[in-house]
Design a protein around this motif. Structure first.
Motif, PDB file in Angstrom:
ATOM      1  N   GLU A 182      -0.456  -7.748   1.595  1.00 19.11           N
ATOM      2  CA  GLU A 182      -0.610  -7.034   0.321  1.00 19.11           C
ATOM      3  C   GLU A 182      -1.606  -5.879   0.465  1.00 19.11           C
ATOM      4  OE1 GLU A 182       1.069  -7.326  -2.496  1.00 19.11           O
ATOM      5  OE2 GLU A 182       2.324  -8.813  -1.501  1.00 19.11           O
ATOM      6  N   GLN A 183      -2.676  -6.098   1.234  1.00 18.92           N
ATOM      7  CA  GLN A 183      -3.638  -5.018   1.455  1.00 18.92           C
ATOM      8  C   GLN A 183      -2.985  -3.860   2.206  1.00 18.92           C
ATOM      9  OE1 GLN A 183      -7.604  -6.218   2.944  1.00 18.92           O
ATOM     10  NE2 GLN A 183      -7.023  -8.310   2.446  1.00 18.92           N
ATOM     11  N   ALA A 184      -2.204  -4.201   3.232  1.00 16.98           N
ATOM     12  CA  ALA A 184      -1.538  -3.167   4.021  1.00 16.98           C
ATOM     13  C   ALA A 184      -0.535  -2.394   3.168  1.00 16.98           C
ATOM     14  CB  ALA A 184      -0.840  -3.794   5.226  1.00 16.98           C
ATOM     15  N   LYS A 185       0.182  -3.092   2.289  1.00 17.01           N
ATOM     16  CA  LYS A 185       1.108  -2.415   1.386  1.00 17.01           C
ATOM     17  C   LYS A 185       0.350  -1.419   0.497  1.00 17.01           C
ATOM     18  CE  LYS A 185       3.935  -4.990  -0.937  1.00 17.01           C
ATOM     19  NZ  LYS A 185       4.446  -6.167  -1.677  1.00 17.01           N
ATOM     20  N   GLY A 186      -0.823  -1.829   0.022  1.00 17.70           N
ATOM     21  CA  GLY A 186      -1.634  -0.937  -0.810  1.00 17.70           C
ATOM     22  C   GLY A 186      -2.040   0.312  -0.060  1.00 17.70           C
ATOM     23  N   VAL A 187      -2.411   0.152   1.213  1.00 13.27           N
ATOM     24  CA  VAL A 187      -2.800   1.303   2.036  1.00 13.27           C
ATOM     25  C   VAL A 187      -1.619   2.253   2.200  1.00 13.27           C
ATOM     26  CG1 VAL A 187      -3.507   2.022   4.352  1.00 13.27           C
ATOM     27  CG2 VAL A 187      -4.601   0.049   3.280  1.00 13.27           C
ATOM     28  N   LEU A 188      -0.442   1.706   2.526  1.00 12.75           N
ATOM     29  CA  LEU A 188       0.743   2.542   2.719  1.00 12.75           C
ATOM     30  C   LEU A 188       1.179   3.219   1.426  1.00 12.75           C
ATOM     31  CD1 LEU A 188       2.828   0.225   5.098  1.00 12.75           C
ATOM     32  CD2 LEU A 188       1.647   2.346   5.702  1.00 12.75           C
ATOM     33  N   MET A 189       1.075   2.512   0.316  1.00 11.68           N
ATOM     34  CA  MET A 189       1.425   3.110  -0.976  1.00 11.68           C
ATOM     35  C   MET A 189       0.552   4.324  -1.274  1.00 11.68           C
ATOM     36  SD  MET A 189       2.011  -0.442  -3.097  1.00 11.68           S
ATOM     37  CE  MET A 189       2.099   0.321  -4.718  1.00 11.68           C
ATOM     38  N   ALA A 190      -0.738   4.217  -0.920  1.00 14.22           N
ATOM     39  CA  ALA A 190      -1.662   5.331  -1.166  1.00 14.22           C
ATOM     40  C   ALA A 190      -1.430   6.468  -0.183  1.00 14.22           C
ATOM     41  CB  ALA A 190      -3.098   4.834  -1.072  1.00 14.22           C
ATOM     42  N   GLN A 191      -1.203   6.122   1.098  1.00 14.42           N
ATOM     43  CA  GLN A 191      -1.060   7.146   2.123  1.00 14.42           C
ATOM     44  C   GLN A 191       0.300   7.845   2.049  1.00 14.42           C
ATOM     45  OE1 GLN A 191      -1.767   5.145   5.843  1.00 14.42           O
ATOM     46  NE2 GLN A 191      -4.010   5.300   5.680  1.00 14.42           N
ATOM     47  N   ARG A 192       1.366   7.074   1.859  1.00 12.62           N
ATOM     48  CA  ARG A 192       2.717   7.634   1.894  1.00 12.62           C
ATOM     49  C   ARG A 192       3.267   7.949   0.500  1.00 12.62           C
ATOM     50  NH1 ARG A 192       5.148   6.188   6.810  1.00 12.62           N
ATOM     51  NH2 ARG A 192       3.489   6.017   8.382  1.00 12.62           N
ATOM     52  N   ARG A 193       2.521   7.549  -0.533  1.00 13.19           N
ATOM     53  CA  ARG A 193       2.945   7.744  -1.908  1.00 13.19           C
ATOM     54  C   ARG A 193       4.334   7.146  -2.154  1.00 13.19           C
ATOM     55  NH1 ARG A 193      -0.988  10.300  -4.162  1.00 13.19           N
ATOM     56  NH2 ARG A 193      -2.231  11.867  -3.063  1.00 13.19           N
ATOM     57  N   VAL A 194       4.436   5.874  -1.812  1.00 15.54           N
ATOM     58  CA  VAL A 194       5.681   5.123  -2.024  1.00 15.54           C
ATOM     59  C   VAL A 194       5.374   3.910  -2.892  1.00 15.54           C
ATOM     60  CG1 VAL A 194       6.696   5.862   0.158  1.00 15.54           C
ATOM     61  CG2 VAL A 194       5.288   3.786   0.097  1.00 15.54           C
ATOM     62  N   ASP A 195       6.438   3.254  -3.375  1.00 13.93           N
ATOM     63  CA  ASP A 195       6.202   2.059  -4.184  1.00 13.93           C
ATOM     64  C   ASP A 195       6.046   0.828  -3.287  1.00 13.93           C
ATOM     65  OD1 ASP A 195       8.752   1.368  -3.331  1.00 13.93           O
ATOM     66  OD2 ASP A 195       9.719   1.825  -5.246  1.00 13.93           O
ATOM     67  N   ALA A 196       5.808  -0.329  -3.908  1.00 10.82           N
ATOM     68  CA  ALA A 196       5.507  -1.558  -3.158  1.00 10.82           C
ATOM     69  C   ALA A 196       6.674  -1.976  -2.274  1.00 10.82           C
ATOM     70  CB  ALA A 196       5.143  -2.682  -4.126  1.00 10.82           C
ATOM     71  N   GLU A 197       7.895  -1.828  -2.794  1.00 16.32           N
ATOM     72  CA  GLU A 197       9.067  -2.247  -2.014  1.00 16.32           C
ATOM     73  C   GLU A 197       9.227  -1.374  -0.776  1.00 16.32           C
ATOM     74  OE1 GLU A 197      13.898  -2.896  -2.608  1.00 16.32           O
ATOM     75  OE2 GLU A 197      12.595  -2.483  -4.331  1.00 16.32           O
ATOM     76  N   ALA A 198       9.041  -0.079  -0.931  1.00 16.99           N
ATOM     77  CA  ALA A 198       9.161   0.833   0.208  1.00 16.99           C
ATOM     78  C   ALA A 198       8.053   0.589   1.222  1.00 16.99           C
ATOM     79  CB  ALA A 198       9.129   2.281  -0.283  1.00 16.99           C
ATOM     80  N   ALA A 199       6.864   0.283   0.732  1.00 19.33           N
ATOM     81  CA  ALA A 199       5.748  -0.010   1.633  1.00 19.33           C
ATOM     82  C   ALA A 199       6.048  -1.244   2.477  1.00 19.33           C
ATOM     83  CB  ALA A 199       4.466  -0.216   0.831  1.00 19.33           C
ATOM     84  N   PHE A 200       6.635  -2.273   1.861  1.00 12.90           N
ATOM     85  CA  PHE A 200       6.992  -3.485   2.618  1.00 12.90           C
ATOM     86  C   PHE A 200       8.071  -3.183   3.647  1.00 12.90           C
ATOM     87  CE2 PHE A 200       9.358  -7.401   3.352  1.00 12.90           C
ATOM     88  CZ  PHE A 200       8.332  -8.250   3.728  1.00 12.90           C
ATOM     89  N   ASP A 201       9.032  -2.323   3.270  1.00 10.58           N
ATOM     90  CA  ASP A 201      10.079  -1.938   4.219  1.00 10.58           C
ATOM     91  C   ASP A 201       9.478  -1.246   5.443  1.00 10.58           C
ATOM     92  OD1 ASP A 201      12.088  -2.996   2.694  1.00 10.58           O
ATOM     93  OD2 ASP A 201      12.599  -1.094   1.707  1.00 10.58           O
ATOM     94  N   LEU A 202       8.454  -0.419   5.227  1.00 15.64           N
ATOM     95  CA  LEU A 202       7.780   0.254   6.347  1.00 15.64           C
ATOM     96  C   LEU A 202       7.131  -0.761   7.282  1.00 15.64           C
ATOM     97  CD1 LEU A 202       6.123   3.253   4.455  1.00 15.64           C
ATOM     98  CD2 LEU A 202       7.961   3.396   6.173  1.00 15.64           C
ATOM     99  N   LEU A 203       6.495  -1.782   6.689  1.00 16.29           N
ATOM    100  CA  LEU A 203       5.874  -2.838   7.494  1.00 16.29           C
ATOM    101  C   LEU A 203       6.929  -3.600   8.293  1.00 16.29           C
ATOM    102  CD1 LEU A 203       3.278  -4.353   4.982  1.00 16.29           C
ATOM    103  CD2 LEU A 203       2.744  -3.152   7.107  1.00 16.29           C
ATOM    104  N   ARG A 204       8.010  -3.953   7.633  1.00 17.29           N
ATOM    105  CA  ARG A 204       9.065  -4.718   8.294  1.00 17.29           C
ATOM    106  C   ARG A 204       9.697  -3.921   9.434  1.00 17.29           C
ATOM    107  NH1 ARG A 204      14.132  -4.480   7.205  1.00 17.29           N
ATOM    108  NH2 ARG A 204      13.784  -3.502   5.173  1.00 17.29           N
TER     109      ARG A 204
END
Length: 231
Positions: A182-204
């Motif tokens: 969840e912390q990593a998703k928050g970082v990606l959402m802020a850096q890439r300006r994406v929503d939570a679902e897209a941030a999780f897709d980036l991690l996956r």
């Protein structure tokens, strides 16, 4: 038997090491099984047998002689789930080489009682005597059976606690993994300006690309935000 029942009913299982409980049970067996002079508990795990507790060195020595060979009355009682009694080691024919050796440590008769556990047997309670025919009475067999059931309950209790401890540990690990993801998703959402679902897709996708666990990818992203700037 009444004295044995009272003693077993007072046996405390909670918040104690299994070895301590089994040690106390072997002492009770030595006191309350008619004919017993030395007692032990053999536990079987696959092909491995171990004396989990004993009262008196004679029992331990007799057990070890069996373990060297991989068979004997206590091991066979545990494997087969049957009571095995030897009335006189000097005339015993089922395990002649074992009987010949065990006389040397003082054993003349023995009683091995299986430990019942979830429809099978996990070992045996072993009682030994320096006298022949020490366990021929029904009282000996009944008392040994009661003690064997107490051993099985103690082992089941210890197994349950171990499983609960492992489950709690696994749950804690899962919660920690969820938190770092969840912390990593928050970082990606802020850096890439994406929503939570897209941030999780980036991690996956990163997890698959680099063949690393999702949690490890997430932990690396979170750690990078805590590093001091270069220069």
């Amino acid at each position: 038997m009444e004295a044995l029942w009272r003693a077993l009913s007072r046996l405390r299982l909670a918040d104690r090491e299994l070895a301590d409980v089994l040690g106390e049970i072997t002492r009770l067996a030595d006191e309350h099984v008619p004919g017993a002079e030395s007692t032990s508990i053999t536990l079987l795990r696959g092909d491995t047998a171990v004396t989990a507790a004993h009262h008196g060195d004679m029992a331990l020595a007799a057990d070890e002689i069996q373990y060297e060979r991989g068979y004997g009355p206590c091991m066979d009682a545990g494997r087969g789930g049957v009571v095995l009694r030897i009335d006189d080691m000097t005339t015993e024919q089922r395990w002649p080489d074992y009987a010949a050796r065990v006389v040397g440590v003082g054993v003349r008769s023995s009683l091995s009682t299986p430990l019942p556990y979830q429809g099978s047997s996990i070992g045996a309670l072993n009682t030994y005597s320096t006298r022949p025919a020490a366990f021929v009475s029904d009282a000996s067999a009944e008392a040994a059976r009661e003690v064997a059931e107490a051993v099985a309950i103690a082992v089941a209790n210890a197994d349950a606690h171990a499983q609960l401890g492992e489950q709690a540990h696994n749950m804690q690990r899962a919660m920690e993994s969820r938190a770092v993801i969840e912390q990593a998703k928050g970082v990606l959402m802020a850096q890439r300006r994406v929503d939570a679902e897209a941030a999780f897709d980036l991690l996956r996708e990163a997890s698959q690309r680099y063949n690393r666990k999702l949690r490890d990818i997430a932990a690396g992203i979170v750690a990078s935000t805590h590093q001091p700037p270069a220069g």
